[in-house]
Design a protein around this motif. Structure first.
Motif, PDB file in Angstrom:
ATOM      1  N   UNK A 288       0.832  -1.194   0.000  1.00 50.48           N
ATOM      2  CA  UNK A 288       0.000   0.000   0.000  1.00 50.48           C
ATOM      3  C   UNK A 288       0.872   1.251   0.000  1.00 50.48           C
ATOM      4  N   UNK A 289       2.073   1.152   0.587  1.00 47.62           N
ATOM      5  CA  UNK A 289       3.011   2.270   0.534  1.00 47.62           C
ATOM      6  C   UNK A 289       3.467   2.554  -0.884  1.00 47.62           C
ATOM      7  N   UNK A 290       3.835   1.493  -1.628  1.00 45.91           N
ATOM      8  CA  UNK A 290       4.220   1.660  -3.033  1.00 45.91           C
ATOM      9  C   UNK A 290       3.108   2.328  -3.830  1.00 45.91           C
ATOM     10  N   UNK A 291       1.881   1.847  -3.605  1.00 46.77           N
ATOM     11  CA  UNK A 291       0.745   2.350  -4.382  1.00 46.77           C
ATOM     12  C   UNK A 291       0.468   3.822  -4.075  1.00 46.77           C
ATOM     13  N   UNK A 292       0.527   4.188  -2.816  1.00 45.65           N
ATOM     14  CA  UNK A 292       0.251   5.576  -2.454  1.00 45.65           C
ATOM     15  C   UNK A 292       1.385   6.491  -2.902  1.00 45.65           C
ATOM     16  N   UNK A 293       2.620   6.011  -2.810  1.00 47.06           N
ATOM     17  CA  UNK A 293       3.757   6.786  -3.340  1.00 47.06           C
ATOM     18  C   UNK A 293       3.558   7.083  -4.824  1.00 47.06           C
ATOM     19  N   UNK A 294       3.157   6.061  -5.572  1.00 44.81           N
ATOM     20  CA  UNK A 294       2.986   6.209  -7.018  1.00 44.81           C
ATOM     21  C   UNK A 294       1.885   7.209  -7.359  1.00 44.81           C
ATOM     22  N   UNK A 295       1.002   7.467  -6.407  1.00 38.11           N
ATOM     23  CA  UNK A 295      -0.077   8.424  -6.625  1.00 38.11           C
ATOM     24  C   UNK A 295       0.191   9.767  -5.947  1.00 38.11           C
TER      25      UNK A 295
ATOM     26  N   UNK B 146      -9.431   0.554  -1.350  1.00 39.44           N
ATOM     27  CA  UNK B 146     -10.252   1.672  -0.890  1.00 39.44           C
ATOM     28  C   UNK B 146      -9.411   2.936  -0.766  1.00 39.44           C
ATOM     29  N   UNK B 147      -8.197   2.800  -0.252  1.00 36.27           N
ATOM     30  CA  UNK B 147      -7.306   3.956  -0.102  1.00 36.27           C
ATOM     31  C   UNK B 147      -6.954   4.553  -1.464  1.00 36.27           C
ATOM     32  N   UNK B 148      -6.652   3.697  -2.435  1.00 38.14           N
ATOM     33  CA  UNK B 148      -6.322   4.189  -3.771  1.00 38.14           C
ATOM     34  C   UNK B 148      -7.520   4.920  -4.377  1.00 38.14           C
ATOM     35  N   UNK B 149      -8.699   4.316  -4.246  1.00 40.54           N
ATOM     36  CA  UNK B 149      -9.904   4.893  -4.843  1.00 40.54           C
ATOM     37  C   UNK B 149     -10.267   6.228  -4.201  1.00 40.54           C
ATOM     38  N   UNK B 150     -10.044   6.353  -2.893  1.00 40.55           N
ATOM     39  CA  UNK B 150     -10.384   7.602  -2.209  1.00 40.55           C
ATOM     40  C   UNK B 150      -9.630   8.780  -2.800  1.00 40.55           C
TER      41      UNK B 150
ATOM     42  N   UNK C 238      -4.501   5.522  -9.392  1.00 45.36           N
ATOM     43  CA  UNK C 238      -4.362   4.372 -10.286  1.00 45.36           C
ATOM     44  C   UNK C 238      -3.393   3.384  -9.660  1.00 45.36           C
ATOM     45  N   UNK C 239      -3.648   2.104  -9.871  1.00 39.45           N
ATOM     46  CA  UNK C 239      -2.784   1.069  -9.315  1.00 39.45           C
ATOM     47  C   UNK C 239      -1.482   0.957 -10.069  1.00 39.45           C
ATOM     48  N   UNK C 240      -0.407   0.794  -9.307  1.00 42.31           N
ATOM     49  CA  UNK C 240       0.911   0.559  -9.890  1.00 42.31           C
ATOM     50  C   UNK C 240       1.130  -0.933 -10.120  1.00 42.31           C
ATOM     51  N   UNK C 241       0.690  -1.754  -9.181  1.00 39.25           N
ATOM     52  CA  UNK C 241       0.893  -3.195  -9.269  1.00 39.25           C
ATOM     53  C   UNK C 241       0.038  -3.836 -10.340  1.00 39.25           C
ATOM     54  N   UNK C 242       0.549  -4.939 -10.904  1.00 40.05           N
ATOM     55  CA  UNK C 242      -0.168  -5.644 -11.968  1.00 40.05           C
ATOM     56  C   UNK C 242      -0.869  -6.899 -11.467  1.00 40.05           C
ATOM     57  N   UNK C 243      -0.484  -7.392 -10.293  1.00 40.06           N
ATOM     58  CA  UNK C 243      -1.083  -8.621  -9.774  1.00 40.06           C
ATOM     59  C   UNK C 243      -2.508  -8.350  -9.300  1.00 40.06           C
ATOM     60  N   UNK C 244      -3.370  -9.348  -9.484  1.00 39.13           N
ATOM     61  CA  UNK C 244      -4.779  -9.188  -9.141  1.00 39.13           C
ATOM     62  C   UNK C 244      -4.959  -9.037  -7.633  1.00 39.13           C
ATOM     63  N   UNK C 245      -5.729  -8.029  -7.257  1.00 36.64           N
ATOM     64  CA  UNK C 245      -6.055  -7.829  -5.852  1.00 36.64           C
ATOM     65  C   UNK C 245      -7.205  -8.742  -5.441  1.00 36.64           C
ATOM     66  N   UNK C 246      -7.213  -9.115  -4.174  1.00 35.95           N
ATOM     67  CA  UNK C 246      -8.337  -9.859  -3.613  1.00 35.95           C
ATOM     68  C   UNK C 246      -9.291  -8.926  -2.879  1.00 35.95           C
TER      69      UNK C 246
END
Length: 474
Positions: free
Chosen positions: A120-127, A337-341, A345-353
């Motif tokens: 989640x840190x990687x994803x929020x950094x990327x945004x 939810x954090x990304x959507x708020x 956009x997602x950085x990772x390519x693997x499918x989320x659960x």
């Protein structure tokens, strides 16, 4: 000329205001607060009477409280791996608490969250977010597992699964060391860990008030050791059991810390532009005097008391206040939810659960967030589908193959007292098939459990009831 300058200044002010409003509307700050080993009913908003938790309750009062929230594991490290990645941690071999029982094909340096996973840190950094991890990490002790390598700009905490809340007087290991980024804080500077984590959280908010930030505030309260401040122990002198008294004191330190974080957000005029998620990492433990109420079982089990947790979320103006949401959700939902708020956009390519919960809790999506939820740790696995809960235990005990299947209707039997497996064989077979299909997408554990499979087999017998019996099988 004078009018031209004034017009230019007004135009600049308008643009600046527009940018500020755009930041405010599109990129809220996000804080995820994690408590450790707390009991399900030890929070006031979940029915707790003995220990006041007004600040944590305030998150629920100002937002949504989830009655059927789960974590992806009933023990600390894999549960956190799920929170941090938004994926079932078994998909990348993180099935057990970290240990030195390395599986064939792996090395001791591989024990920890797989570096190929996006956090989640990687994803929020990327945004565009400034990120910090505070508190308990428990995702591996190698440099490649260190928070500063896993998507966090700052780290203030310890890498292991526990440590004393007060300073160590003698030798201590590196996993027990308190880090301030790459520097180790001298034990002489340690006061009380819960307060120190709160101090860091509030200072980070003040320092980053003008840009969007993401905070993973992972308290180790109320995990053992049961270290409580003297004044709070005295406040709860009426509690005769000393373990429960220490637990109450530690819970109060936690709640006070949450209150200080909320106060700082308000002081910096950030409270309306910050989404806050509070979640406990697994069920109350057998060793810390916690209370899971009507939920059967405790930390380490697939009973509801091991995996169902307190969880609440608030975001003024976006999430209605004082609401309850009763469809099953899981800690894996926090990342999307954090990304959507933040309209990210997602950085990772693997499918989320996990899924973005905002449409569900705001009512724009009336469906159930998850068709089913799944768990597995070693020989014990489980799933929930609607109100049906299945537990499957399969392993060896005293050189014999053991397979035990339990089925419960949680709507009628939240305490899991009546096994319906023989009464509804078709339902059992359907759920076993879905569980087996889910397991096809998992990796083999990269390391084993230091407790082995026997304890899981014994813990999930119908006759194993109550804290004292479960404590026999950690």
């Amino acid at each position: 000329m004078k009018n031209t300058i004034i017009c230019a200044l007004l135009a600049t002010f308008s643009v600046s205001t527009a940018i500020a409003q755009n930041k405010s509307s599109n990129q809220p700050n996000v804080i995820v607060i994690v408590s450790d080993d707390a009991g399900y009913v030890d929070f006031g908003c979940y029915g707790g009477k003995q220990i006041p938790t007004p600040n944590i309750d305030g998150i629920a009062r100002q937002g949504t409280r989830f009655t059927d929230a789960y974590v992806s594991a009933s023990v600390c490290a894999p549960s956190r791996a799920g929170i941090l990645t938004g994926r079932y941690q078994q998909r990348f071999g993180f099935e057990h608490n970290t240990s030195n029982l390395v599986a064939p094909g792996y090395k001791i340096t591989d024990v920890g969250m797989d570096p190929s996973e996006q956090t989640i840190g990687n994803e929020m950094q990327a945004n565009g977010y400034k990120t910090i991890a505070i508190g308990k990490w428990h995702q591996g002790d190698e440099p490649k597992h260190f928070p500063l390598k896993r998507g966090f700009d700052e780290f203030y905490g310890f890498t292991g699964g526990h440590r004393d809340f007060f300073a160590y007087k003698g030798a201590r290991t590196n996993e027990h060391a308190l880090y301030n980024n790459n520097e180790i804080v001298p034990e002489s500077k340690i006061t009380y860990l819960t307060d120190m984590f709160t101090d860091k959280a509030t200072s980070f908010i003040a320092e980053n008030k003008d840009k969007p930030f993401f905070m993973y505030l992972s308290y180790n309260a109320v995990h053992t050791p049961m270290n409580a401040k003297k004044d709070l122990m005295e406040r709860y002198a009426s509690i005769q059991d000393t373990g429960r008294r220490a637990y109450a004191a530690m819970m109060t330190s936690l709640d006070d810390g949450v209150g200080r974080v909320m106060a700082m957000l308000k002081q910096q005029n950030l409270d309306k532009n910050t989404i806050i998620v509070f979640i406990n990492d697994n069920g109350g433990a057998t060793v810390n005097s916690s209370d899971n109420g009507l939920l059967r079982g405790m930390k380490g089990s697939k009973w509801e008391g091991g995996i169902r947790v307190a969880m609440m979320m608030k975001w003024p103006g976006h999430i209605a206040a004082n609401k309850t949401y009763s469809k099953p959700v899981i800690s894996l939902d926090i990342l999307p939810t954090a990304i959507a708020a933040g309209n990210g956009k997602r950085k990772g390519a693997k499918k989320l659960d996990g899924v973005n919960l905002l449409p569900y809790i705001t009512g724009s999506n009336k469906k159930t967030p998850h068709e089913a939820l799944y768990w597995r740790r070693g020989v014990a696995a489980a799933m929930r589908e609607n109100n049906w809960k299945l537990i499957r235990v399969k392993g060896r005990l005293e050189n014999k193959e053991v397979e035990n299947v339990l089925l419960f209707d949680l709507e009628k039997d939240i305490s899991e007292t009546t096994n319906l497996a023989l009464k509804y064989p078709a339902q059992v077979n359907k759920m076993l098939g879905k569980l087996a299909e889910w397991e096809k997408g998992l990796d083999k554990p990269h390391w084993g459990s230091s407790y082995g499979g026997k304890n899981q087999i014994m813990k999930h017998r119908m006759e194993t009831t109550g804290r004292d019996m479960e404590r026999m099988y950690p």
